[in-house]
Motif scaffolding. Structure first.
Motif: not given
Length: 186
Positions: A126-139
């Protein structure tokens, strides 16, 4: 005198044609008067995305649990419900629209960061998916800035960038749906 007038008219005509051509081929260039680009998403991709968004919003467990994650979903969804993402028609996107898109991304990211620091998730996935969504927002933010600063980008380059932006939003939404599903069932 007639030669001078003819020369002056030809010069003015050349300048006008030059600006029109530059505006057409380089929509965000220094020469462009109205810095905007008309983007038309792939109708099949847009249709599928709209269906996925509606399906997610209608899901039975969307607001069943009363926790921070379910409370923030409605605010995060604003980022994924922008007109240019949902429209099968061509959409004119200028600097003001890019600023609006950027604002939505930053607002959603703030809510996602709130979830990362204030909510407890029991599964690492769950934390990994959340981290990826946040990283995508930076992209997404980086690509928006890249488009805004694209003074020398041609129409075809801008079309590729807007298509990439569109696809990042769609992929990010799919990751968010997965994150949400795991967070509510985990």
């Amino acid at each position: 005198m007639k030669t001078m007038n003819r020369f002056f008219l030809m010069l003015v005509g050349f300048v006008v044609i030059f600006f029109i051509v530059m505006t057409w081929f380089y929509p965000f260039s220094f020469f462009s008067i109205h810095k905007s680009y008309t983007y038309s998403g792939d109708p099949v991709v847009v249709k599928e995305y709209v269906q996925d968004l509606k399906k997610f919003k209608k899901s039975n467990d969307l607001f069943v649990k009363d926790n921070l994650t379910t409370n923030r979903v409605q605010y995060i969804l604003h980022m994924y419900e922008q007109n240019w993402l949902l429209s099968k028609k061509s959409t004119n996107i200028g600097n003001q629209e890019l600023d609006s898109i950027l604002f939505e991304v930053k607002q959603a990211r703030q809510n996602l960061l709130d979830l990362a620091f204030r909510e407890t998730y029991h599964q690492n996935q769950t934390k990994d998916y959340l981290r990826t969504v946040i990283e995508d927002s930076f992209a997404i933010e980086e690509l928006i800035y890249d488009i805004k600063e694209a003074k020398a980008d041609s129409r075809s380059t801008l079309n590729t960038k807007f298509h990439n932006l569109h696809m990042i939003f769609i992929n990010d939404f799919n990751l968010f749906v997965t994150f949400y599903g795991i967070s509510q069932n985990g």
